[in-house]
Scaffold this active site. Structure first.
Site, PDB file in Angstrom:
ATOM      1  N   LYS A   1       0.826  -1.216   0.000  1.00  0.00           N
ATOM      2  CA  LYS A   1       0.000   0.000   0.000  1.00  0.00           C
ATOM      3  C   LYS A   1       0.855   1.259   0.000  1.00  0.00           C
ATOM      4  CE  LYS A   1      -4.157  -2.147   1.556  1.00  0.00           C
ATOM      5  NZ  LYS A   1      -4.771  -2.818   2.694  1.00  0.00           N
TER       6      LYS A   1
ATOM      7  N   LYS B   1      -4.659 -10.920  -7.173  1.00  0.00           N
ATOM      8  CA  LYS B   1      -5.904 -11.450  -6.621  1.00  0.00           C
ATOM      9  C   LYS B   1      -7.051 -10.503  -6.962  1.00  0.00           C
ATOM     10  CE  LYS B   1      -5.920  -8.915  -2.346  1.00  0.00           C
ATOM     11  NZ  LYS B   1      -6.677  -8.742  -1.160  1.00  0.00           N
TER      12      LYS B   1
ATOM     13  N   LYS C   1     -11.195  -5.375  -4.127  1.00  0.00           N
ATOM     14  CA  LYS C   1     -12.164  -4.282  -4.230  1.00  0.00           C
ATOM     15  C   LYS C   1     -11.523  -3.037  -4.795  1.00  0.00           C
ATOM     16  CE  LYS C   1     -14.451  -5.052   0.022  1.00  0.00           C
ATOM     17  NZ  LYS C   1     -13.259  -4.989   0.865  1.00  0.00           N
TER      18      LYS C   1
HETATM   19  P1  ADP Z   1     -10.198  -6.314  -0.478  1.00  0.00           P
HETATM   20  O1  ADP Z   1      -8.828  -6.914  -0.526  1.00  0.00           O
HETATM   21  O2  ADP Z   1     -11.014  -6.701  -1.666  1.00  0.00           O
HETATM   22  O3  ADP Z   1     -10.250  -4.851  -0.181  1.00  0.00           O
HETATM   23  P2  ADP Z   1     -10.793  -6.832   2.316  1.00  0.00           P
HETATM   24  O4  ADP Z   1      -9.428  -6.378   2.647  1.00  0.00           O
HETATM   25  O5  ADP Z   1     -11.959  -6.042   2.802  1.00  0.00           O
HETATM   26  O6  ADP Z   1     -10.928  -7.029   0.738  1.00  0.00           O
HETATM   27  O7  ADP Z   1     -10.952  -8.326   2.787  1.00  0.00           O
HETATM   28  C1  ADP Z   1     -12.149  -8.937   3.212  1.00  0.00           C
HETATM   29  C2  ADP Z   1     -11.985 -10.433   3.263  1.00  0.00           C
HETATM   30  O8  ADP Z   1     -11.944 -10.959   1.932  1.00  0.00           O
HETATM   31  C3  ADP Z   1     -10.676 -10.885   3.928  1.00  0.00           C
HETATM   32  O9  ADP Z   1     -10.961 -12.031   4.702  1.00  0.00           O
HETATM   33  C4  ADP Z   1      -9.782 -11.247   2.783  1.00  0.00           C
HETATM   34  O10 ADP Z   1      -8.854 -12.258   3.132  1.00  0.00           O
HETATM   35  C5  ADP Z   1     -10.797 -11.776   1.772  1.00  0.00           C
HETATM   36  N1  ADP Z   1     -10.314 -11.617   0.400  1.00  0.00           N
HETATM   37  C6  ADP Z   1     -10.152 -10.439  -0.266  1.00  0.00           C
HETATM   38  N2  ADP Z   1      -9.728 -10.681  -1.535  1.00  0.00           N
HETATM   39  C7  ADP Z   1      -9.605 -12.034  -1.662  1.00  0.00           C
HETATM   40  C8  ADP Z   1      -9.217 -12.914  -2.729  1.00  0.00           C
HETATM   41  N3  ADP Z   1      -8.915 -12.456  -3.949  1.00  0.00           N
HETATM   42  N4  ADP Z   1      -9.224 -14.247  -2.504  1.00  0.00           N
HETATM   43  C9  ADP Z   1      -9.580 -14.745  -1.275  1.00  0.00           C
HETATM   44  N5  ADP Z   1      -9.954 -13.973  -0.234  1.00  0.00           N
HETATM   45  C10 ADP Z   1      -9.980 -12.641  -0.408  1.00  0.00           C
END
Ligand code: ADP
Length: 336
Positions: free
Chosen positions: A117, A199, A202
């Protein structure tokens, strides 16, 4: 190892930084839905965490409502789990402060998500971003949780949470069980993006992430654009990463016999990626559409969402108050 035995308490959260996607679902929410029937569960919308990277709050209320609605549409039941908004539990700020004294600058700077980040946003490397794993630990242990359903990207944060817990317990007494990442299939999941790298996320590339809010045309367009090539030229060859990723996505939503057919087409060099993507798009549409429709119904009922938030806040704070009494007593911060 901490002497305290693991609890049957579950805690996890999702940041309201954008729309919920398949990575969130298969990495986290799918487990929430299963766990709510078996354990005492606390799930939250991590609005405070989102401020580390998204300081603008104009859209926050709307985004929090969307994430609440999307989780409920995926099957999270606010009557079974305590489902709340992070900023409603004021005690978290206090526990975060205490834990910050047990977290070292060096280890925080080494965190992979911090480094990523900081690289992406060199203009906003704030202390909240650096101490993100500390706030996350405060959220988890606020309910004295042991089980944390998260995706693979969170593995390092959980390791850090265990370190902070061990240090707290060692210094002030055995209050907290050690939390660990949880997934029903043993292995933590990483849902890949459609562009063949990284991956689904969001906050990153919109075209390589499939959201529950995507309409059918958008889903089709995204899947058809996924990176492929002319196909293998040698029998039984190893799949390149971007093809492996497409098969990984198929495994999430396609029937077994469909996957077997394309596996065997790949192995004997007759695979047509156009057909594979058409099939994948159709199965994705069938998977996503009911959740999208249910989300829209829930979003249309604001009174219901407010009721969910109020009830969740009440239950989460009750649990937080009990934990903070234990913490202040253990730390000797009980003056009268
Ligand atoms: P993002 O990375 O999309 O902003 P968050 O940080 O809010 O998502 O994560 C919310 C949950 O979703 C966490 O438990 C995270 O491990 C899971 N998560 C986010 N992206 C993935 C992914 N591509 N594959 C598996 N789990 C994910």
């Amino acid at each position: 190892m901490s002497a305290i035995i693991p609890s049957n308490i579950v805690m996890s959260g999702i940041r309201p930084t954008g729309m919920v996607h398949l990575g969130n679902y298969f990495g986290a929410i799918r487990n929430y839905v299963k766990m709510q029937d078996e354990f005492e569960c606390y799930f939250m919308v991590a609005d405070l965490h989102s401020l580390t990277t998204h300081p603008e709050t104009a859209e926050l209320k709307r985004n929090v409502r969307r994430v609440l609605a999307e989780n409920i549409a995926c099957g999270l039941d606010p009557n079974k789990a305590t489902f709340y908004c992070q900023s409603h539990v004021y005690e978290t700020g206090e526990l975060y402060l205490y834990l910050n004294m047990l977290a070292y600058k060096g280890e925080l700077e080494k965190t992979v998500t911090f480094k990523d980040k900081a690289r992406q946003h060199p203009e906003n490397i704030n202390a909240g971003l650096l101490t993100y794993p500390v706030l996350q630990t405060a959220d988890i242990i606020m309910h004295r949780a042991s089980l944390v359903p998260v995706g693979k990207d969170q593995e390092q944060h959980l390791e850090m949470a265990r370190n902070f817990v061990v240090r707290f317990n060692h210094r002030y007494g055995e209050i907290f069980p050690e939390p660990r990442a949880f997934n029903y299939n043993q292995e933590l999941i990483k849902v890949p993006g459609l562009d063949g790298s990284g991956k689904m996320s969001k906050s990153e590339n919109n075209m390589s992430t499939l959201y529950f809010a995507d309409d059918n045309d958008t889903i089709k367009k995204k899947v058809m654009k996924a990176l492929t090539d002319g196909g293998p030229t040698e029998m039984n060859s190893k799949k390149p990463d971007y093809i492996e990723n497409i098969f990984a996505l198929m495994k999430l939503v396609c029937k077994e016999e469909v996957i077997e057919k394309f596996e065997s087409d790949f192995n004997n060099c007759t695979i047509r990626y156009g057909d594979l993507k058409k099939q994948l798009a159709e199965d994705m549409i069938n998977f996503i559409t009911p959740v999208r429709e249910k989300t829209n119904d829930i979003l249309a009922n604001d009174a219901y969402l407010i009721e969910v938030m109020e009830k969740g806040a009440h239950k989460a704070r009750e649990s937080a108050r009990k934990t903070m009494d234990l913490v202040r007593n253990a730390m000797g911060l009980n003056y009268f």
